[in-house]
Write a protein that holds these residues in place. Sequence first.
Motif, PDB file in Angstrom:
ATOM      1  N   SER A 275       0.831  -1.212   0.000  1.00  0.00           N
ATOM      2  CA  SER A 275       0.000   0.000   0.000  1.00  0.00           C
ATOM      3  C   SER A 275       0.860   1.254   0.000  1.00  0.00           C
ATOM      4  O   SER A 275       0.530   2.272  -0.635  1.00  0.00           O
ATOM      5  CB  SER A 275      -0.922  -0.010   1.231  1.00  0.00           C
ATOM      6  N   VAL A 276       1.994   1.188   0.740  1.00  0.00           N
ATOM      7  CA  VAL A 276       2.905   2.332   0.751  1.00  0.00           C
ATOM      8  C   VAL A 276       3.443   2.602  -0.645  1.00  0.00           C
ATOM      9  O   VAL A 276       3.514   3.757  -1.107  1.00  0.00           O
ATOM     10  CB  VAL A 276       4.061   2.074   1.733  1.00  0.00           C
ATOM     11  N   THR A 277       3.803   1.524  -1.327  1.00  0.00           N
ATOM     12  CA  THR A 277       4.326   1.694  -2.692  1.00  0.00           C
ATOM     13  C   THR A 277       3.275   2.271  -3.622  1.00  0.00           C
ATOM     14  O   THR A 277       3.549   3.178  -4.422  1.00  0.00           O
ATOM     15  CB  THR A 277       4.804   0.338  -3.240  1.00  0.00           C
ATOM     16  N   ILE A 278       2.045   1.766  -3.507  1.00  0.00           N
ATOM     17  CA  ILE A 278       0.964   2.276  -4.357  1.00  0.00           C
ATOM     18  C   ILE A 278       0.715   3.759  -4.076  1.00  0.00           C
ATOM     19  O   ILE A 278       0.513   4.565  -4.986  1.00  0.00           O
ATOM     20  CB  ILE A 278      -0.315   1.446  -4.132  1.00  0.00           C
ATOM     21  N   ALA A 279       0.749   4.130  -2.789  1.00  0.00           N
ATOM     22  CA  ALA A 279       0.529   5.541  -2.438  1.00  0.00           C
ATOM     23  C   ALA A 279       1.622   6.420  -3.037  1.00  0.00           C
ATOM     24  O   ALA A 279       1.359   7.527  -3.559  1.00  0.00           O
ATOM     25  CB  ALA A 279       0.485   5.694  -0.919  1.00  0.00           C
TER      26      ALA A 279
END
Length: 463
Positions: free
Chosen positions: A160-164
């Motif tokens: 999720s951090v990467t997607i954000a």
Amino acid sequence: MAQPDTTAFDAQLAEAVDQQRRRILRVGAAVRVAGTFLFLLIILAMWLSGRHDWAHYPLPLTVYLLVAAGLLALHDKPYVHWLDVAQSLVDVGLIFWVQHTALPLSRFPPGIAGFSLGLFALVVVLSSLTLMPGVVYATALLAAVAEAVLMREADVSYGSVTIASVVLLLVAFLSQYGGQRMRQLAVAFTRTEVERQVEARRFQEVEQARGTIERMLGEVRAQNEQLLTLQRDKDQLIQFLVHDLRSPLSALSMTFSWLETELAEADLALMQGVRTGLAVTGRMERMISELLDLPRLEEGKLELRPQRIDTSSLFEEVRQAFVGAAQFRRLTLEVEATQGLVLHGDRALLTRVVENLVANALRYTPPGGRVRLETGLEAGAPYLAVRNDGPSISEELRGRIFDKHVQGEQERATRKGYGLGLYFSRLAVEAHGGRIAVEDAPGWGTSFVARLPTTPGESTRVA
């Protein structure tokens, strides 16, 4: 067609972009003030309604609202523009501080972290208003780092951090790319319009220049017509005056002829004077004929009357006409002619040519000098020469001395003559198919030489 110089246009475009950037940053500052004020109202309402987890928001938002309002009020100051550029980075820091403070107090930390992503995306969009790609990507990177820290504190997965982070970078790219493409499109349209206006102005200037040139040409043509009319009137007046001079001159010649027949040969001095008068009046009659013949020579319409000419008799005739003037100036007038040399040409014209050359030589030869009338054959072709030991003619003047109205320094200083004698001589010699020039000869300062062709009719010696 050469491309127009766009240096000035590029400078004006850069100034226009800078003006638009200041206006957009003003809008961004106004959006920050309005948005912060709206958030503050909502948060105060929720805090006052009993939601104590919102208690830490009012103070930083109030401080940020005061700073944003101050920047908006001072927006016209030059130094504030750079603060506007840095404001996006300050926004990221403020959001991170507030959300980092609220995260431990929230009952649902991942929600706080997810809500922060929307705020960071809004800040990235606001940073695109600077029209500076570096600021946009710097804001996006800083926001991605801040969002990653918040999401990891909320125990959100690395995926999720990467997607954000990717979302924030995409928001930066799309915000910057859209604005950049719009700017490029505006520049392209502006350049096209500028080039069109430049071309239209150039065409208009060319048309104006063409009209001006045509008007000037028309004025010049009208002036030329007036000058030609005046020239024709002047030539006609001269012709009338010269023609009218013939009557009294003819009467004078007849008087001298009568005196010559009536005087006794014993009175040699008086007889010599009468004969000199006859020679002078004869020369004046030839000068009048010269003035009358000059326009026809210029137009090539003078009909020659060729005949056999004994050069010795021609030179003797000229010598008799000028011997008195030569004696008066203490000059030696001598003749060196090849015996029996016969020319074929118009005797009257060639006599006037020699007379003009002799008169010119007498005028420039200092007292005690010599003037020689010379004729002979050179390379099988006859020549007539008048030489004198006066000052030589400069190289610059030699090239144009036979042109119309060209005079030497002495004639211009004394205002004697009109620069027609040598001009007439050139036309007369050229009418015979020959040429006349100033040539160098050993022992002589100046030599005028007229070279005549062997045809029509060959130069021969009398048996």
